[in-house]
Enzyme design. Structure first.
Site, PDB file in Angstrom:
ATOM      1  N   THR A  85     -16.760 -23.544 -12.506  1.00 12.14           N
ATOM      2  CA  THR A  85     -16.258 -22.349 -13.187  1.00 12.14           C
ATOM      3  C   THR A  85     -16.477 -21.131 -12.303  1.00 12.14           C
ATOM      4  OG1 THR A  85     -16.233 -21.156 -15.299  1.00 12.14           O
ATOM      5  CG2 THR A  85     -18.388 -21.931 -14.549  1.00 12.14           C
ATOM      6  N   ASN A  86     -16.383 -19.946 -12.872  1.00 14.31           N
ATOM      7  CA  ASN A  86     -16.543 -18.709 -12.082  1.00 14.31           C
ATOM      8  C   ASN A  86     -17.304 -17.685 -12.905  1.00 14.31           C
ATOM      9  OD1 ASN A  86     -14.527 -17.117 -13.676  1.00 14.31           O
ATOM     10  ND2 ASN A  86     -13.232 -18.797 -12.986  1.00 14.31           N
ATOM     11  N   ARG A  87     -17.449 -16.489 -12.362  1.00 20.61           N
ATOM     12  CA  ARG A  87     -18.328 -15.497 -12.980  1.00 20.61           C
ATOM     13  C   ARG A  87     -17.665 -14.662 -14.078  1.00 20.61           C
ATOM     14  NH1 ARG A  87     -22.886 -15.098  -9.780  1.00 20.61           N
ATOM     15  NH2 ARG A  87     -22.602 -15.627  -7.597  1.00 20.61           N
ATOM     16  N   SER A  88     -16.448 -14.968 -14.456  1.00 13.56           N
ATOM     17  CA  SER A  88     -15.767 -14.131 -15.457  1.00 13.56           C
ATOM     18  C   SER A  88     -16.542 -14.139 -16.781  1.00 13.56           C
ATOM     19  CB  SER A  88     -14.354 -14.660 -15.691  1.00 13.56           C
ATOM     20  OG  SER A  88     -13.802 -14.018 -16.811  1.00 13.56           O
TER      21      SER A  88
ATOM     22  N   ALA B  44      -9.749 -15.647 -15.575  1.00 16.69           N
ATOM     23  CA  ALA B  44      -9.980 -16.098 -14.207  1.00 16.69           C
ATOM     24  C   ALA B  44      -9.778 -17.609 -14.254  1.00 16.69           C
ATOM     25  CB  ALA B  44     -11.385 -15.737 -13.770  1.00 16.69           C
TER      26      ALA B  44
END
Ligand code: CTP
Length: 409
Positions: A208-211, A275
């Site tokens: 995943t990502n930091r959103s 994101a």
């Protein structure tokens, strides 16, 4: 949006009456002017003094009023109201309003006002589900009263079920939605995506990502407050769902694409603040990958590009989260994905981008930079983006009806 609005807060005699103090306080903090009317029974649960201290205004009760004072008060309050909010609303006040009984300050004010009247029913579950209360609720709805559905949970009277007064933030969300009904996005159907998608590797791990989802959620709320019907397609986030917004929860990019595809039919605008992961595991392990296997090489494949692949009769608004060559990269994405507007977001700026409550963005359309915004709260950024959505929707409308192009609105 509550700034300078006059809210008449009706407090009736339920156990949740004490929570109305927090509600009054939050409304005041949002810039609203609050005038409280308490029924006689409400004063058994909480004193007028509490509300007087919070609102810095005299609380209206039925006590010690001459007939002349009474008449002046309820007409005056009815006229200055932008909304009348009754929270908590007991079965008794619902019955009175449903049958047109006006025998105290609160009921007479409601009868005399042209402002929207919002009720937050709060009572014991059996009482709420009783056919009489349900019939009263239906009648009130049919007459244009707005009912905030009670929350489900443990009740002070014992038991578990619907009947709790919703949290203050939820009540305020409904109030804002009602006040915004005639806003500049009234009648528009807006789809917003938010959060970082999660692509599974095995049953416990994801890429995943930091959103944080904060930007997309702020857009959804702002669109709701300007009168739009909003569908929020959300990847997993840890922030609360905005009230009066249809929320569809997804995890992966593929699921998000399917949800967006279904939602855009009949939509006026798609705002992709999510994101979306660009890569997914080629094979998802059926069982947890064990560490004794030593080094691990994952084979990743691309995910669908939702914005690029979906086209239709709706505005397409994208974000470009960049750490370098902000404007060039954003402009390239605007063209490649056939967007009407792109929000160029420099994620390396302090207090801007992932996780923060503020954002510094540049809005770009096909004619170039539209607005270079300073560091603003995500809610303010959301409103500036929606200003552009309104402008582009109007432009589209006048292009579709060239005859009306030069006709003044
Ligand atoms: N987006 C999308 N589907 C993807 C990836 C991105 O719909 N699979 C959308 C995002 O929601 C955003 C816009 O496309 O509105 C641009 O996303 P961004 O991550 O900045 O760009 P990418 O196209 O992924 O390009 P790159 O990662 O090379 O910067």
């Amino acid at each position: 949006m509550l700034n300078k609005k006059t809210i008449i807060l009706g407090v009736t005699g339920g156990i949740a009456a004490y929570k109305a103090a927090d509600l009054a306080s939050k409304l005041i903090q949002s810039g609203a002017s609050v005038r409280v009317i308490m029924t006689r029974n409400a004063q058994e649960f909480i004193t007028p003094l509490t509300f007087e201290a919070i609102t810095s205004s005299a609380v209206v009760t039925d006590m010690f009023q001459t007939a002349a004072e009474h008449r002046i008060n309820h007409i005056a309050l009815a006229e200055i109201a932008d909304a009348v909010l009754i929270a908590p609303a007991t079965a008794d006040i619902m019955a009175k309003l449903a049958t047109g009984i006006a025998d105290d300050m609160l009921t007479t004010t409601v009868l005399a006002t042209r402002a929207p009247v919002i009720l937050a029913p709060s009572m014991h579950t059996q009482m709420y589900q009783n056919p009489v209360t349900q019939e009263n609720e239906s009648r009130l709805k049919a007459r244009g009263f707005y009912i905030i559905p009670p929350a489900t949970g443990r009740l002070a009277s014992g038991g578990y079920g619907p009947g709790r007064l919703p949290d203050t933030e939820v009540i305020i969300g409904h109030l804002k939605a009602v006040l915004g009904r005639s806003g500049d996005l009234a009648g528009m159907n807006i789809i917003v995506t938010a959060g970082g998608t999660q692509e599974p590797i095995d049953p416990v791990r994801v890429i995943t990502n930091r959103s944080s989802g904060k930007m997309g959620y702020a857009i959804a709320e702002a669109a709701r407050d300007r009168g739009a019907r909003v569908t929020l397609i959300s990847a997993p986030v840890s922030i609360p769902a905005p009230p009066v917004v249809d929320i569809i929860r997804v995890e992966t990019a593929v699921q998000m694409k399917e949800a967006v595809q279904r939602a855009v039919s009949g939509a006026d605008a798609l705002i992709m603040a999510a994101a979306v992961a660009d890569f997914q595991a080629r094979d998802i392990a059926e069982n947890k990958i064990k560490k004794e296997k030593g080094n691990l090489t994952l084979e990743l494949t691309g995910t669908p590009d939702i914005l690029a692949e979906l086209n239709g009769d709706f505005l397409k608004i994208g974000f470009a989260a960049e750490s370098q060559d902000l404007l060039e990269n954003a402009q390239r994405k605007l063209i490649a994905k056939k967007l009407d507007l792109i929000v160029a977001n420099n994620i390396t700026e302090e207090n801007s981008g992932f996780g923060s409550d503020t954002n510094k963005v540049t809005l770009i359309d096909k004619n170039g930079v539209v607005q270079n915004l300073p560091l603003l709260s995500k809610r303010e950024v959301a409103d500036r983006i929606l200003d552009q959505v309104v402008r582009l929707l109007n432009l589209k409308k006048s292009n579709n009806n060239p005859a009306q192009k030069n006709t003044p609105a």
